[in-house]
Design an enzyme around this catalytic site. Structure first.
Site, PDB file in Angstrom:
ATOM      1  N   ASN A  71       0.827  -1.279  -0.087  1.00 10.72           N
ATOM      2  CA  ASN A  71      -0.020   0.043  -0.154  1.00 10.72           C
ATOM      3  C   ASN A  71       0.891   1.539  -0.017  1.00 10.72           C
ATOM      4  OD1 ASN A  71      -2.792  -1.003   0.104  1.00 10.72           O
ATOM      5  ND2 ASN A  71      -2.340  -1.565   2.282  1.00 10.72           N
ATOM      6  N   CYS A  80      -4.541  -7.737  -3.434  1.00 10.00           N
ATOM      7  CA  CYS A  80      -5.164  -6.393  -4.338  1.00 10.00           C
ATOM      8  C   CYS A  80      -5.508  -6.968  -5.688  1.00 10.00           C
ATOM      9  CB  CYS A  80      -3.763  -5.544  -4.650  1.00 10.00           C
ATOM     10  SG  CYS A  80      -4.307  -4.250  -5.626  1.00 10.00           S
ATOM     11  N   ASN A  82      -7.427  -5.508  -8.130  1.00 13.80           N
ATOM     12  CA  ASN A  82      -6.907  -4.777  -9.378  1.00 13.80           C
ATOM     13  C   ASN A  82      -5.505  -4.808  -9.736  1.00 13.80           C
ATOM     14  OD1 ASN A  82      -9.701  -3.842 -10.007  1.00 13.80           O
ATOM     15  ND2 ASN A  82      -9.516  -2.392  -8.442  1.00 13.80           N
ATOM     16  N   ASN A 182     -10.730  -2.313   5.166  1.00 16.37           N
ATOM     17  CA  ASN A 182     -11.086  -1.336   3.995  1.00 16.37           C
ATOM     18  C   ASN A 182     -12.855  -1.403   4.261  1.00 16.37           C
ATOM     19  OD1 ASN A 182      -8.690  -1.402   2.136  1.00 16.37           O
ATOM     20  ND2 ASN A 182      -9.072  -3.667   2.563  1.00 16.37           N
ATOM     21  N   GLU A 200     -10.115   2.839   1.108  1.00 10.51           N
ATOM     22  CA  GLU A 200      -9.184   1.707   1.145  1.00 10.51           C
ATOM     23  C   GLU A 200      -7.936   2.033   2.161  1.00 10.51           C
ATOM     24  OE1 GLU A 200      -6.505   0.030  -2.066  1.00 10.51           O
ATOM     25  OE2 GLU A 200      -8.402   0.483  -3.503  1.00 10.51           O
ATOM     26  N   CYS A 210     -11.873  -0.968  -6.545  1.00  8.61           N
ATOM     27  CA  CYS A 210     -11.092  -1.652  -5.698  1.00  8.61           C
ATOM     28  C   CYS A 210     -11.637  -3.151  -5.927  1.00  8.61           C
ATOM     29  CB  CYS A 210     -11.263  -1.322  -4.121  1.00  8.61           C
ATOM     30  SG  CYS A 210     -10.562  -2.463  -2.946  1.00  8.61           S
ATOM     31  N   GLY A 211     -10.703  -3.888  -6.330  1.00  7.86           N
ATOM     32  CA  GLY A 211     -11.039  -5.397  -6.878  1.00  7.86           C
ATOM     33  C   GLY A 211     -11.501  -6.292  -5.644  1.00  7.86           C
TER      34      GLY A 211
END
Ligand SMILES: N[C@@H](CCC[C@H](N)C(=O)O)C(=O)O
Length: 275
Positions: A71, A80, A82, A182, A200, A210-211
């Site tokens: 991050n 993560c 995406n 999150n 996030e 955000c995936g």
């Protein structure tokens, strides 16, 4: 670090943006990546991104590749989504086949780089838990990283300062410490379509997508409806585009399996970052 610059590739997945490194030759350690992340992700003094990603071979041979993610504050995350799609498209440019496996921490994911989208298959069986925090009804959904989901009215998704305040409050709430969470705000439009804004952790702000949050939100929206058995494909509309979440639900044990995240990954530019 014995080098004066790093070659990088800037990418985004539905507006969630990342700086990617080929770590097969750079050989940056996890600790070095964590130290570099705040400076590289800084949007005034650095490249600017919602996270950094390093690609390397999997020396344990459990998967073809390893994705290391940090991050912007240098903290780690379980996953993560995406970023994983960007990682997969990046891997293909480095010679990887279109279908391959990669490991994040101890979990092995499957990537499929298709012509129009990228599909990531999650090694995940999860459920949706209802909880109340500060008098607010939330849904807790672990998607290999920590997520809570709150339902809001459609117009509330446009009031970004309120979402930031509420996201920050819940992310830092004692009930979620020490790791935090999150925070996803959703508004359903029909059975299999919803709008989403995510606050996030580690970015400490709303991002354009955000995936892992899209997965948590799709499962939460399914839970809030009939939660029928079956195989589903939900469309999650985020500020930066549309993400598709595929999953199966088994009512008997309330479990979600066969979870896949599908969406775009876009190359923006390549550059050299001076240390
Ligand atoms: N943007 C990501 C999630 C990144 C990690 C997250 N900030 C966390 O700390 O868990 C995604 O697309 O999933």
């Amino acid at each position: 670090m014995n080098i004066s610059s790093l070659n990088f590739t800037k990418m985004h997945g539905a507006g969630n943006d990342f700086v990617l490194f080929d770590n097969r030759t750079l050989k940056l350690t996890e600790q070095e990546l964590a130290q570099l992340a705040p400076a590289i992700c800084n949007r005034k003094f650095g490249v600017g991104s919602d996270g950094i990603i390093a690609l390397q071979f999997d020396e344990t041979k459990k998967a073809d590749l390893v994705m290391l993610y940090k991050n912007p504050d240098g903290s780690d995350a379980g996953m993560c989504g995406n970023g994983a799609r960007c990682f997969s498209a990046f891997a293909e440019t480095l010679g990887s086949p279109k279908k391959f496996t990669f490991r994040v921490h101890n979990k092995v994911y499957k990537a499929n780089v298709k012509d129009q989208s990228i599909v990531i298959e999650f090694p995940l069986e999860t459920s949706v838990q209802e909880l109340t925090v500060a008098d607010e009804a939330l849904l807790n959904v672990y998607t290999n990283t920590e997520h809570v989901v709150c339902t809001v009215q459609p117009n509330e998704l446009e009031n970004e300062q309120t979402l930031i305040n509420q996201g920050r409050f819940l992310r830092n709430h004692p009930d979620f410490q020490p790791i935090g969470t999150n925070v996803n705000f959703i508004s359903g439009t029909d059975n299999e379509t919803l709008n989403l804004q995510t606050y996030e952790r580690g970015v400490e702000n709303l991002t354009l997508a955000c995936g892992t949050g899209a997965i948590a939100s799709a499962l939460a929206w399914h839970h809030l409806q009939q939660a029928e058995n079956g195989n589903f494909k939900y469309h999650v509309q985020v500020k930066g585009g549309t993400l598709m979440v595929h999953f199966s639900f088994n009512k008997r044990n309330e479990s979600y399996t066969n979870i896949k995240l599908e969406g775009p990954a876009t190359f923006v530019f390549e550059g050299q970052y001076y240390l």
